[in-house]
Scaffold this motif. Structure first.
Motif, PDB file in Angstrom:
ATOM      1  N   UNK A 328    -118.339  69.810  44.479  1.00 38.07           N
ATOM      2  CA  UNK A 328    -118.872  71.077  45.000  1.00 38.07           C
ATOM      3  C   UNK A 328    -117.760  71.941  45.595  1.00 38.07           C
ATOM      4  N   UNK A 329    -116.823  71.308  46.280  1.00 40.61           N
ATOM      5  CA  UNK A 329    -115.703  72.054  46.863  1.00 40.61           C
ATOM      6  C   UNK A 329    -114.807  72.628  45.769  1.00 40.61           C
ATOM      7  N   UNK A 330    -114.597  71.879  44.693  1.00 46.75           N
ATOM      8  CA  UNK A 330    -113.816  72.416  43.581  1.00 46.75           C
ATOM      9  C   UNK A 330    -114.549  73.574  42.900  1.00 46.75           C
ATOM     10  N   UNK A 331    -115.853  73.504  42.854  1.00 48.71           N
ATOM     11  CA  UNK A 331    -116.630  74.626  42.306  1.00 48.71           C
ATOM     12  C   UNK A 331    -116.409  75.875  43.149  1.00 48.71           C
ATOM     13  N   UNK A 332    -116.426  75.713  44.483  1.00 51.21           N
ATOM     14  CA  UNK A 332    -116.163  76.847  45.373  1.00 51.21           C
ATOM     15  C   UNK A 332    -114.739  77.357  45.201  1.00 51.21           C
ATOM     16  N   UNK A 333    -113.792  76.443  45.045  1.00 51.20           N
ATOM     17  CA  UNK A 333    -112.396  76.835  44.853  1.00 51.20           C
ATOM     18  C   UNK A 333    -112.235  77.605  43.542  1.00 51.20           C
ATOM     19  N   UNK A 334    -112.925  77.164  42.503  1.00 50.98           N
ATOM     20  CA  UNK A 334    -112.834  77.845  41.208  1.00 50.98           C
ATOM     21  C   UNK A 334    -113.400  79.254  41.277  1.00 50.98           C
ATOM     22  N   UNK A 335    -114.320  79.485  42.194  1.00 51.91           N
ATOM     23  CA  UNK A 335    -114.899  80.815  42.334  1.00 51.91           C
ATOM     24  C   UNK A 335    -113.915  81.796  42.967  1.00 51.91           C
ATOM     25  N   UNK A 336    -113.140  81.340  43.957  1.00 55.92           N
ATOM     26  CA  UNK A 336    -112.259  82.274  44.674  1.00 55.92           C
ATOM     27  C   UNK A 336    -110.809  82.229  44.194  1.00 55.92           C
ATOM     28  N   UNK A 337    -110.402  81.139  43.560  1.00 55.78           N
ATOM     29  CA  UNK A 337    -109.019  81.020  43.078  1.00 55.78           C
ATOM     30  C   UNK A 337    -109.013  80.309  41.729  1.00 55.78           C
ATOM     31  N   UNK A 338    -109.601  80.931  40.707  1.00 63.21           N
ATOM     32  CA  UNK A 338    -109.694  80.259  39.408  1.00 63.21           C
ATOM     33  C   UNK A 338    -108.328  80.085  38.766  1.00 63.21           C
ATOM     34  N   UNK A 339    -108.130  78.924  38.174  1.00 61.70           N
ATOM     35  CA  UNK A 339    -106.899  78.639  37.431  1.00 61.70           C
ATOM     36  C   UNK A 339    -107.165  77.437  36.539  1.00 61.70           C
ATOM     37  N   UNK A 340    -106.386  77.258  35.478  1.00 62.89           N
ATOM     38  CA  UNK A 340    -106.570  76.083  34.622  1.00 62.89           C
ATOM     39  C   UNK A 340    -106.385  74.769  35.364  1.00 62.89           C
ATOM     40  N   UNK A 341    -105.464  74.710  36.323  1.00 61.70           N
ATOM     41  CA  UNK A 341    -105.248  73.475  37.068  1.00 61.70           C
ATOM     42  C   UNK A 341    -106.446  73.162  37.958  1.00 61.70           C
ATOM     43  N   UNK A 342    -107.010  74.186  38.587  1.00 58.74           N
ATOM     44  CA  UNK A 342    -108.219  73.977  39.383  1.00 58.74           C
ATOM     45  C   UNK A 342    -109.350  73.483  38.472  1.00 58.74           C
ATOM     46  N   UNK A 343    -109.465  74.069  37.292  1.00 59.86           N
ATOM     47  CA  UNK A 343    -110.501  73.637  36.355  1.00 59.86           C
ATOM     48  C   UNK A 343    -110.310  72.177  35.952  1.00 59.86           C
ATOM     49  N   UNK A 344    -109.057  71.766  35.759  1.00 58.80           N
ATOM     50  CA  UNK A 344    -108.781  70.372  35.404  1.00 58.80           C
ATOM     51  C   UNK A 344    -109.166  69.442  36.552  1.00 58.80           C
TER      52      UNK A 344
END
Length: 434
Positions: A328-344
């Motif tokens: 869930x925290x990574x989902x929130x992070x992907x919303x405000x700071x999207x990047x391929x590494x965050x997606x991975x």
């Protein structure tokens, strides 16, 4: 005190005080190269005076006064076209009759700003957006972190001459662009602060997991980044992301003693002895994270990453990790700071929380991402997920591909061992988490 002990003491003092000395002189001269030269002159004076006279009661103040006086003496005698320099020279000449002690006191009174403010000015100057990220990192390590050119070159596995040229060019760029040695204000603060935090975290990450070379970690770089983060947090107590980054680094650094065995080989998160984690650093990190969360505004990317690290820190054993919250925290992070590494990373968390098939679906969607084409953790993560799905031959191929992409010798050996484990149909750890 022996000569060797005195030398070590002076080196330690210089490590602590050099950034403050350079920062204070740079504010006066507006020339970073000249400020470093003057600071080095003060150090040489200390090396000459202290062995015979003994260490002064306040070595930092001694170095600061010596550097300021040398800087002002240089400004007095050089050809000064800038009006502010001419005015300074006239003022100094008007007081040439002052005693040496009175002269030093006048200098200190005239320049009696908060020294830590000078360090902060220097940090923001070294991280000015006019410089490339590589130049910001090298210059920050040199003038704020106190590392030598040789140490920086070793950290990034670059020739010393290359790093030296990079630093020289960075100084020249700042000088030619007339970048002021000051804290940015208003609308300029946010992008500059973001750059400062980015460089500090870059330094930490290079220490936490070296991108290349024979060492798995460089704890000295982690220590430097932590020191810079704590200085910044003390000087900017109302900036939540400053606390968020500091919390993230403290929690991550708590694992350092457990991340490597006696031979220097990596130990992945599932296999780490959590009894070796630094509980003091964890407590400090959690308290700093709480402070970041209490400040107004939405949680920023560093604070969210610190919250993810806190999930690992709170788990007494690997199996107790709250992967659902991490996802869930990574989902929130992907919303405000999207990047391929965050997606991975989000794919890893989903794979742990909801099964490897869920994670693999997201990883496969990243296979055509150009920025990850040579990123060794993409095939490494995919290998883990495939192994958990009993697709052993495919997993082996992914680990072998990851081994060809990494530039770190220790990590390459680890990945090849995992590929060999697939050949032997061994049970693999669930996640190559760092």
């Amino acid at each position: 005190m022996t000569d060797q002990e005195l030398g070590a003491t002076i080196e330690a003092i210089w490590r602590i005080e050099s950034a403050r000395v350079v920062a204070s002189v740079a504010r006066l001269t507006h020339d970073l190269d000249q400020a470093e030269d003057v600071a080095q002159d003060a150090l040489l004076a200390a090396l000459e005076a202290w062995p015979s006279r003994g260490l002064p009661d306040n070595p930092g103040a001694w170095l600061m006064t010596a550097a300021k006086r040398r800087a002002l003496d240089h400004l007095r005698h050089q050809t000064m076209a800038a009006p502010k320099h001419a005015e300074l020279a006239r003022e100094l000449d008007a007081h040439h009759a002052l005693s040496e002690q009175a002269f030093a006191e006048r200098i200190d009174a005239a320049l009696d700003d908060d020294i830590d403010d000078d360090v902060l000015r220097l940090l923001f100057t070294a991280c000015h957006p006019v410089l490339s990220p590589d130049a910001r990192a090298a210059l920050t390590l040199k003038v704020v972190g106190g590392l030598t050119t040789q140490e920086i070159a070793r950290a990034y596995l670059k020739p010393e001459a290359t790093i030296a040229q990079r630093i020289v060019r960075a100084k020249r760029t700042l000088f030619e662009a007339h970048v002021p040695f000051e804290m940015p204000g208003g609308a300029a603060l946010a992008p500059r602060l973001s750059s400062v935090l980015e460089v500090i975290y870059l330094i930490f990450n290079e220490g936490y997991a070296a991108t290349a070379g024979d060492q798995w970690m460089r704890p000295d770089l982690c220590d430097e980044a932590l020191r810079l983060g704590r200085v910044l947090a003390g000087l900017m107590p109302e900036e939540s992301e400053v606390h968020g980054l500091t919390a993230l680094m403290e929690i991550q650094a708590s694992r350092l003693p457990a991340r490597m065995d006696a031979k220097g080989d990596p130990i992945l998160l599932p296999d780490q002895d959590r009894g070796r984690w630094d509980r003091l650093l964890i407590r400090r990190g959690l308290a700093t994270l709480e402070r970041a969360g209490a400040l107004p505004g939405v949680l920023g990317p560093y604070t969210l990453q610190a919250a993810i690290a806190a999930c690992h820190a709170r788990a007494t054993i690997y199996e107790e990790t709250d992967w659902t919250r991490i996802a869930a925290l990574y989902e929130a992070l992907a919303q405000i700071a999207p990047s391929p590494v965050v997606a991975l990373n989000r794919a890893v968390a989903l794979g742990m929380a909801f099964g490897p098939a869920a994670g693999l679906e997201l990883v496969d969607a990243l296979l055509e991402e150009p920025t990850l084409a040579h990123y060794h953790l993409l095939p490494s993560v995919r290998g883990d997920l495939l192994a958990r799905l009993d697709r052993i031959e495919e997993a082996r191929a992914e680990f072998e591909r990851a081994a060809t992409l990494t530039r770190n010798a220790r990590e390459r050996a680890l990945l090849l061992a995992r590929a060999a484990g697939c050949n032997e149909a061994e049970t693999l750890p669930e996640k190559p988490s760092r």
